[in-house]
Design a protein around this motif. Structure first.
Motif, mmCIF file in Angstrom:
data_model
loop_
_atom_site.group_PDB
_atom_site.id
_atom_site.type_symbol
_atom_site.label_atom_id
_atom_site.label_comp_id
_atom_site.label_asym_id
_atom_site.label_seq_id
_atom_site.Cartn_x
_atom_site.Cartn_y
_atom_site.Cartn_z
ATOM 1 N N GLU A 84 33.067 50.616 51.865
ATOM 2 C CA GLU A 84 33.180 50.599 50.406
ATOM 3 C C GLU A 84 33.335 49.177 49.889
ATOM 4 O OE1 GLU A 84 36.471 51.677 47.025
ATOM 5 O OE2 GLU A 84 36.161 53.179 48.598
ATOM 6 N N ARG A 263 23.533 58.343 56.033
ATOM 7 C CA ARG A 263 23.795 58.908 54.706
ATOM 8 C C ARG A 263 25.218 58.634 54.253
ATOM 9 N NH1 ARG A 263 20.422 64.027 56.791
ATOM 10 N NH2 ARG A 263 18.400 63.472 55.888
ATOM 11 N N HIS A 266 25.688 54.918 53.339
ATOM 12 C CA HIS A 266 25.167 54.621 52.005
ATOM 13 C C HIS A 266 26.163 55.056 50.930
ATOM 14 C CE1 HIS A 266 21.316 52.997 52.948
ATOM 15 N NE2 HIS A 266 20.804 54.107 53.454
ATOM 16 N N CYS A 267 26.740 56.237 51.108
ATOM 17 C CA CYS A 267 27.678 56.745 50.101
ATOM 18 C C CYS A 267 28.949 55.911 50.049
ATOM 19 C CB CYS A 267 28.001 58.210 50.379
ATOM 20 S SG CYS A 267 26.605 59.329 50.087
ATOM 21 N N LEU A 270 28.017 52.890 48.135
ATOM 22 C CA LEU A 270 27.787 53.223 46.725
ATOM 23 C C LEU A 270 29.082 53.249 45.938
ATOM 24 C CD1 LEU A 270 25.070 55.997 47.074
ATOM 25 C CD2 LEU A 270 24.880 54.021 45.554
ATOM 26 N N LEU A 315 34.551 61.159 44.028
ATOM 27 C CA LEU A 315 33.587 60.836 45.076
ATOM 28 C C LEU A 315 34.273 60.310 46.324
ATOM 29 C CD1 LEU A 315 30.699 59.059 43.131
ATOM 30 C CD2 LEU A 315 30.664 61.349 44.119
ATOM 31 N N VAL A 319 33.908 61.791 50.067
ATOM 32 C CA VAL A 319 33.369 60.975 51.164
ATOM 33 C C VAL A 319 34.380 60.871 52.300
ATOM 34 C CG1 VAL A 319 32.639 58.640 51.819
ATOM 35 C CG2 VAL A 319 31.739 59.688 49.739
ATOM 36 N N ILE A 341 27.756 64.937 49.652
ATOM 37 C CA ILE A 341 27.959 63.546 49.204
ATOM 38 C C ILE A 341 26.630 62.866 48.936
ATOM 39 C CG2 ILE A 341 30.211 63.285 50.327
ATOM 40 C CD1 ILE A 341 28.781 61.651 52.530
ATOM 41 N N LYS A 342 25.598 63.250 49.697
ATOM 42 C CA LYS A 342 24.275 62.642 49.474
ATOM 43 C C LYS A 342 23.714 63.055 48.121
ATOM 44 C CE LYS A 342 20.434 60.491 50.396
ATOM 45 N NZ LYS A 342 19.744 60.821 49.138
ATOM 46 N N THR A 345 26.835 61.466 45.213
ATOM 47 C CA THR A 345 27.208 60.052 45.090
ATOM 48 C C THR A 345 26.153 59.208 44.384
ATOM 49 O OG1 THR A 345 28.473 60.333 47.134
ATOM 50 C CG2 THR A 345 28.201 58.095 46.312
ATOM 51 N N PRO A 346 24.887 59.205 44.807
ATOM 52 C CA PRO A 346 23.933 58.333 44.107
ATOM 53 C C PRO A 346 23.791 58.647 42.626
ATOM 54 C CG PRO A 346 23.013 59.080 46.195
ATOM 55 C CD PRO A 346 24.254 59.876 45.967
ATOM 56 N N ASP A 388 17.241 64.200 46.782
ATOM 57 C CA ASP A 388 18.303 65.121 46.371
ATOM 58 C C ASP A 388 17.871 66.578 46.491
ATOM 59 O OD1 ASP A 388 19.749 62.894 45.777
ATOM 60 O OD2 ASP A 388 19.856 63.240 43.615
#
Length: 404
Positions: A84, A263, A266-267, A270, A315, A319, A341-342, A345-346, A388
């Motif tokens: 993070e 994945r 990435h979250c 993010l 979020l 996560v 979360i995928k 989150t985005p 998504d």
């Protein structure tokens, strides 16, 4: 689940936060100045190598890899708050710590599925940050959201494999330090089991027949720090059969094993991007006046900031729960949470960054602030590693099974 960070995580968080303040944030402007003077836009600014050397000196290196033989040996739950933090400067921090995609996923594949010779030749220099790599799966001529669609052929010819196909948005491929591709293609295109048709092979970049045709832009950005995203053609590329990763027909399973950690990483980052956006939103709100009072006194601004804080806290908890489940029941056991979360989150972070851009005004879409590039990166992650809609379809079908 214990919400408190353990002692090792706290120690690494403190070191990483100090590293970001002392080295990474000041280097953002320096890197841009140096990039303007490079002979090639894909060369690495000198300050990035300085950051890597300092991170390694401080022990902030390969934090992503849970295998203690090769990496820091952290669990997903321990790594989450660290990733993070790096997400606050996604162009520099992950690379500085040797924790940047696609190298992270490729190192995980080699550590888990590679043989001793493959680890010696490719994993070790990747772990040392001496080379970069690319993962070649996505194709322009098929819907790559369904990985069984890929058409690249990997044909056995004696002691070799011959690869023919066209890939695009191959992250990292424009970087001159990218020396190896992990290529996914079909070794058994007519096989009865569509998830056993694919295999993965290692293809050195300098192999005859490999052509990096062009850089693919993302919302107009060339994403230099990421090593770019390239269109790559494999024209009867011949490699030894020993370059096969794992077994023939194992490519789909390897891809799924690679994408799960990717994945969540990435979250994790993010959330850091969202935190950077909130910080910039708040600094702007207290520093600017409009219609006779500070933006921070405008009711709509209060709503944006409050909603952003609530969303980020939600979020982060999701996560962290997912990371904990991956550690305790494995990636397959955490499949629903990874998909959740995928999906969440985005799209949520895109909305937060969008509000920050709106508050920033013209500066928000300019190169003088990181928000526009953060937006492009976050929006792209609604497509990358499975769009998504694919995750929504799979998650909903699993949910419905309970009632059928």
């Amino acid at each position: 689940m214990d919400f408190a960070f353990d002692a090792r995580t706290e120690e690494l968080r403190a070191k990483l936060l100090a590293f970001m303040d002392a080295y990474v944030y000041p280097a953002e402007a320096v890197a841009e100045e140096q990039r303007a003077e490079l002979s090639s836009p894909w060369d690495t600014p000198a300050v990035v190598e300085e950051l890597k050397a300092e991170a390694r000196r401080q022990g902030l290196w390969n934090l992503f890899l849970p295998d203690s033989t090769y990496g820091a040996g952290l669990t997903n739950l321990q790594y989450a708050p660290l990733a993070e933090i790096t997400g606050r400067s996604p162009q520099l921090a992950p690379t500085a710590l040797n924790c940047a995609a696609p190298d992270t996923g490729n190192m995980e594949v080699l550590a888990q599925f590679g043989d001793d010779a493959q680890k010696k030749q490719w994993l070790e220099p990747l772990l040392a940050g001496e080379i970069r790599s690319a993962f070649a799966m996505t194709e322009p001529d098929v819907a790559s959201s369904d990985a069984t669609n890929i058409t690249t052929l990997i044909e056995r010819d004696g002691d070799d494999y011959v690869i023919t196909g066209r890939k695009w948005y191959i992250s990292g491929a424009m970087n001159p330090d990218c020396r190896i591709f992990i290529v996914m293609g079909k070794t058994d295109p007519d096989g009865a089991d569509i998830r056993r048709q694919q295999s993965m092979v290692l293809v050195p970049r300098d192999t005859p027949g490999v052509t990096v045709k062009r850089a693919m832009r993302v919302f107009g950005y060339e994403d230099h720090y990421h090593g770019g995203h390239a269109e790559v053609v494999f024209d009867r590329v011949r490699v030894p059969a020993s370059n096969l990763i794992g077994e023939e027909g194992g490519g789909f399973a390897i891809a799924q094993a690679r994408l799960g950690p990717g994945r969540i990483h990435h979250c994790m980052r993010l959330i850091g991007m969202a935190e950077r956006a909130i910080e910039l939103m708040c600094r702007r709100a207290v520093a600017r006046e409009a219609f006779g009072k500070a933006l921070a006194q405008q009711g709509v601004v209060h709503n944006w900031i409050a909603d952003a804080r609530v969303a980020v806290e939600q979020l982060r908890l999701l996560v962290l729960k997912t990371a904990w489940m991956m550690d305790t029941v494995g990636n397959r056991g955490a499949h629903t949470e990874i998909q959740a979360i995928k999906i969440a989150t985005p799209r949520t972070v895109v909305d937060i960054i969008d509000r920050a851009i709106q508050l920033q005004g013209a500066g928000g879409v300019s190169q003088d602030f990181p928000l526009a590039e953060l937006y492009a990166g976050a929006r792209t992650l609604m497509i990358a590693d499975g769009p998504d809609e694919v995750h929504q379809r799979s998650l909903a079908r699993r949910e419905l099974k309970r009632y059928v």
